[in-house]
Design a protein around this motif. Structure first.
Motif, PDB file in Angstrom:
ATOM      1  N   HIS A 142       0.832  -1.210   0.000  1.00 22.91           N
ATOM      2  CA  HIS A 142       0.000   0.000   0.000  1.00 22.91           C
ATOM      3  C   HIS A 142       0.866   1.261   0.000  1.00 22.91           C
ATOM      4  CE1 HIS A 142      -3.678  -2.232   0.365  1.00 22.91           C
ATOM      5  NE2 HIS A 142      -3.351  -2.730   1.593  1.00 22.91           N
ATOM      6  N   ILE A 143       2.013   1.190   0.731  1.00 25.70           N
ATOM      7  CA  ILE A 143       2.879   2.366   0.769  1.00 25.70           C
ATOM      8  C   ILE A 143       3.476   2.632  -0.608  1.00 25.70           C
ATOM      9  CG2 ILE A 143       5.060   3.249   1.727  1.00 25.70           C
ATOM     10  CD1 ILE A 143       4.349   1.756   4.324  1.00 25.70           C
ATOM     11  N   LYS A 144       3.975   1.609  -1.243  1.00 26.72           N
ATOM     12  CA  LYS A 144       4.612   1.790  -2.547  1.00 26.72           C
ATOM     13  C   LYS A 144       3.604   2.229  -3.611  1.00 26.72           C
ATOM     14  CE  LYS A 144       8.614  -1.248  -2.052  1.00 26.72           C
ATOM     15  NZ  LYS A 144       9.325  -2.427  -2.604  1.00 26.72           N
ATOM     16  N   ASN A 146       1.088   4.063  -2.977  1.00 21.45           N
ATOM     17  CA  ASN A 146       0.531   5.341  -2.527  1.00 21.45           C
ATOM     18  C   ASN A 146      -0.962   5.249  -2.309  1.00 21.45           C
ATOM     19  OD1 ASN A 146       0.735   7.976  -1.653  1.00 21.45           O
ATOM     20  ND2 ASN A 146       0.575   8.870  -3.722  1.00 21.45           N
ATOM     21  N   ASP A 147      -1.354   4.120  -1.732  1.00 19.33           N
ATOM     22  CA  ASP A 147      -2.773   3.890  -1.448  1.00 19.33           C
ATOM     23  C   ASP A 147      -3.060   4.506  -0.081  1.00 19.33           C
ATOM     24  OD1 ASP A 147      -5.335   3.095  -1.253  1.00 19.33           O
ATOM     25  OD2 ASP A 147      -4.936   0.928  -1.418  1.00 19.33           O
ATOM     26  N   THR A 148      -3.352   5.791  -0.131  1.00 22.87           N
ATOM     27  CA  THR A 148      -3.430   6.569   1.104  1.00 22.87           C
ATOM     28  C   THR A 148      -4.470   6.024   2.059  1.00 22.87           C
ATOM     29  OG1 THR A 148      -2.793   8.531  -0.152  1.00 22.87           O
ATOM     30  CG2 THR A 148      -3.697   8.887   2.047  1.00 22.87           C
ATOM     31  N   ILE A 151      -3.078   2.690   3.824  1.00 23.90           N
ATOM     32  CA  ILE A 151      -1.794   2.665   4.571  1.00 23.90           C
ATOM     33  C   ILE A 151      -2.028   2.693   6.073  1.00 23.90           C
ATOM     34  CG2 ILE A 151       0.327   3.942   5.064  1.00 23.90           C
ATOM     35  CD1 ILE A 151       0.321   4.862   2.153  1.00 23.90           C
ATOM     36  N   PHE A 183       8.488   3.233   4.249  1.00 28.47           N
ATOM     37  CA  PHE A 183       7.503   4.285   4.483  1.00 28.47           C
ATOM     38  C   PHE A 183       8.170   5.656   4.363  1.00 28.47           C
ATOM     39  CE2 PHE A 183       3.866   5.694   7.542  1.00 28.47           C
ATOM     40  CZ  PHE A 183       3.220   6.307   6.478  1.00 28.47           C
ATOM     41  N   GLY A 187       6.653   7.214   1.218  1.00 23.90           N
ATOM     42  CA  GLY A 187       5.477   7.916   1.743  1.00 23.90           C
ATOM     43  C   GLY A 187       5.891   9.157   2.522  1.00 23.90           C
ATOM     44  N   LYS A 188       4.907   9.671   3.209  1.00 25.56           N
ATOM     45  CA  LYS A 188       5.136  10.857   4.038  1.00 25.56           C
ATOM     46  C   LYS A 188       4.652  10.557   5.463  1.00 25.56           C
ATOM     47  CE  LYS A 188       4.651  14.114   0.187  1.00 25.56           C
ATOM     48  NZ  LYS A 188       3.884  15.284  -0.355  1.00 25.56           N
ATOM     49  N   PRO A 189       5.471   9.798   6.202  1.00 26.37           N
ATOM     50  CA  PRO A 189       5.026   9.434   7.557  1.00 26.37           C
ATOM     51  C   PRO A 189       4.976  10.638   8.482  1.00 26.37           C
ATOM     52  CG  PRO A 189       7.306   8.809   7.234  1.00 26.37           C
ATOM     53  CD  PRO A 189       6.804   9.294   5.897  1.00 26.37           C
TER      54      PRO A 189
END
Length: 615
Positions: A142-144, A146-148, A151, A183, A187-189
């Motif tokens: 999901h992170i790769k 970009n399944d917001t 995640i 992440f 992503g943008k943790p």
């Protein structure tokens, strides 16, 4: 002679008594010195024992502090555990070591398998680990992509699974690290989320449901090989730095030098990595140890003893290394030490020096006193020897001169008597022979006095005691008195029978009375010499003798009995004499155990008392 022997015995006995006293005094001085040295030694031992007790008490306190510190260090891996050794059930807990044996799964493999989908999964995973692995792969997918919307639920599912199931940290820690790395990359943790997962964890202060990666990795250090541990720490520090999460303390604990502890550490004092440690083992086999600084221990004991006033600023506490036998049994951890404690103080050295100085001075004085005593004894004996030689010479002289006088006097008397018979009828020369005979008798009496004085002086007279009869003595004296004086002598005897018989040597008593009568005749102005002899009425064993002579001044009453003493006044200057008469009387009475003294004397005459000893 006898007096000199007695005096010599007294001198030697006195010297022996002095030597005995000096030896006894020396023994007392030695005992005093030993007691003083023992007192200093006891004081030294007491302070040394006190220092040892202080050390043992401090060690007990340090063990108590170490036990309390262990629980804190086990709960908080960020605390410095380099000063504590804790081994429980054969496993080293503190300081935290690396793993010694390799176990599966390999953390590096787990980490890379999650980062790279093409990498094969770790082998030999159980169902729980496979379930957790599936959750991690789903979240990464999901992170790769970009399944917001997916995640956050995926990560919450992982956190919930972690809170419910505790799995092998060799799998869990690298998995979470790989997830956060992906992440952070794709992503943008949230920074708060990253801080919680990496450092703070989830849960309250008293109980963490999920531990942060930093403390989790430090707590499980003993599950990883060194290269595995360093690999994961590098990844975690990179993430921490990227998201502004503090990692300095974490880095310090990672870089902390690892203490190599043997499998079976010896209790007592040990040296690990050139550092001194003190360790003990309880009955359950748990090993507890901590660092020991001998110098710091010494300083603390010294400071404490100065504070309580047992030692002064100039005094010091010293430590001396010792070696224990490996088989030596030590009953308490406080006795674990490889050094001895001793107090060094100048005061004791001064005290010991003073004790030795006093001992040397006193011993020297005793030796000097003994030497002086010996010298005095030697001088006294030499003096006695010379005096003995003088007395012998005097005795020999008296005997020789008496013999030389007695022989011609006897011949002259014999010839005078012969001449007297032949000149009978010749008026002009009629009294010459009698005068010659009287002078010769007087001279013979003088010679007899000299010989008697010599025998009495040397103690050579053997006393023969018989009951005294005054009438017999006076009768014998009356028969001979005309030979020694031209004057008429009247001797009166009163109460001649004593109620208490007196025993004495009649020959000596006759000589005594002759000397008293001759003095009464010589020192008398009257034509008739009146002499009275009788027993005393107020004193036992006493005879009184009185005359009508010149009398003797009271200040001379004792002097006249001394050897060769004469009173040379106007009345007596023309009277011939030797000064031996009363001295012989004194010696005769002394031989009888009594005394003679003047009881009364004036111009009308003198009264002598002869007091005899008990017979």
């Amino acid at each position: 002679m006898k007096q000199l022997r007695i005096l010599r015995i007294i001198i030697l006995s006195g010297f022996a008594a002095v030597i005995f006293g000096l030896l006894s005094l020396q023994q007392l001085i030695s005992t005093e010195r030993d007691d003083a040295l023992s007192g200093v030694s006891q004081q030294r031992n007491a302070l040394n024992q006190y220092a040892l007790r202080v050390y043992e008490q401090s060690i007990k306190e340090k063990f108590s502090q170490a036990r309390a510190q262990v629980s804190q260090l086990l709960r908080n891996p960020f605390l410095d555990d380099s000063g504590i050794i804790y081994i429980e059930k054969g496993t080293q807990k503190l300081p935290r070591p690396y793993a010694r044996n390799v176990s599966q799964p390999n953390p590096v493999t787990v980490y890379h398998s999650l980062l790279n989908p093409q990498t094969s999964d770790p082998r030999n995973l159980d169902a729980l680990l496979l379930k957790r692995l599936a959750l991690y792969r789903s979240a990464i997918h999901h992170i790769k992509n970009n399944d917001t919307g997916a995640i956050a639920p995926a990560i919450r599912t992982i956190l919930k699974h972690r809170s419910l199931y505790q799995i092998d940290p060799r799998f869990d820690i690298p998995s979470v690290t790989a997830l956060l790395t992906i992440f952070s990359t794709f992503g943008k943790p949230n920074q708060k989320f990253m801080s919680r997962v990496i450092l703070e964890g989830y849960g309250n202060t008293s109980r963490k449901i999920i531990t942060g990666l930093q403390p989790d990795l430090l707590s499980n250090k003993n599950k990883f090989l060194k290269n595995e541990f360093l690999f994961l720490t590098q990844q975690i520090m990179t993430l921490s730095q990227k998201h502004n999460i503090p990692f300095k303390t974490f880095k310090n604990r990672v870089e902390q030098k690892i203490l190599v502890i043997p499998d079976s550490p010896a209790k007592g004092t040990s040296y690990l990595d050139n550092t001194q440690w003190l360790m003990s083992t309880d009955p359950a086999g748990t090993v507890l140890g901590f660092k020991v600084s001998v110098e710091k221990v010494r300083q603390n004991i010294q400071q404490h003893m100065r504070k309580v006033g047992l030692i002064q600023k100039m005094d010091k506490v010293n430590t001396t290394p010792i070696k224990r036998q490996s088989t030596q049994v030590i009953k308490h951890p406080a006795q674990y030490r490889d050094f001895t404690l001793s107090i060094e103080t100048p005061r004791w050295e001064i005290q010991l020096s003073k004790i030795e100085s006093r001992y040397i001075i006193k011993t020297s004085l005793i030796f000097l006193t003994g030497l002086i005593s010996l010298l005095l004894v030697v001088l006294s004996l030499l003096h006695q020897r010379r005096k003995q030689q003088y007395i012998n010479l005097k005795t020999e002289f008296v005997q020789a001169i008496s013999h030389e006088l007695r022989t011609p006097l006897t011949s002259i008397r014999l010839m005078a008597e012969t001449l007297e018979m032949r000149l009978e009828g010749i008026t002009e020369a009629k009294d010459y022979p009698s005068r010659i005979v009287k002078d010769i008798d007087g001279l013979s009496f003088l010679v007899e006095n000299i010989l008697s004085f010599n025998r009495l002086e040397k103690g050579l007279w053997d006393l023969e005691r018989d009951p005294i009869n005054i009438d017999d003595l006076v009768s014998a004296i009356n028969a001979e008195i005309h030979l020694y004086t031209d004057k008429k002598v009247s001797i009166t005897v009163k109460n001649s029978h004593s109620t208490v018989p007196i025993k004495g040597d009649s020959h000596l008593l006759k000589m005594l009375l002759f000397n008293l009568i001759r003095n009464s005749c010589y020192y008398n102005r009257h034509e008739i010499i009146k002499i009275t002899i009788h027993y005393c009425t107020d004193t036992r064993h006493c005879i009184e003798y009185s005359d009508n002579g010149f009398g003797i001044d009271k200040d001379k009453w004792q002097e006249v009995f001394k050897d060769f003493y004469r009173i040379l006044d106007n009345q007596r200057a023309s009277v011939r004499g030797s000064g031996l008469g009363l001295a012989i009387c004194r010696k005769i009475m002394h031989l009888h155990g009594g005394k003679i003294y003047i009881h009364q004397s004036d111009s009308q005459g003198s009264l002598f008392r002869l007091v005899f000893g008990d017979t």
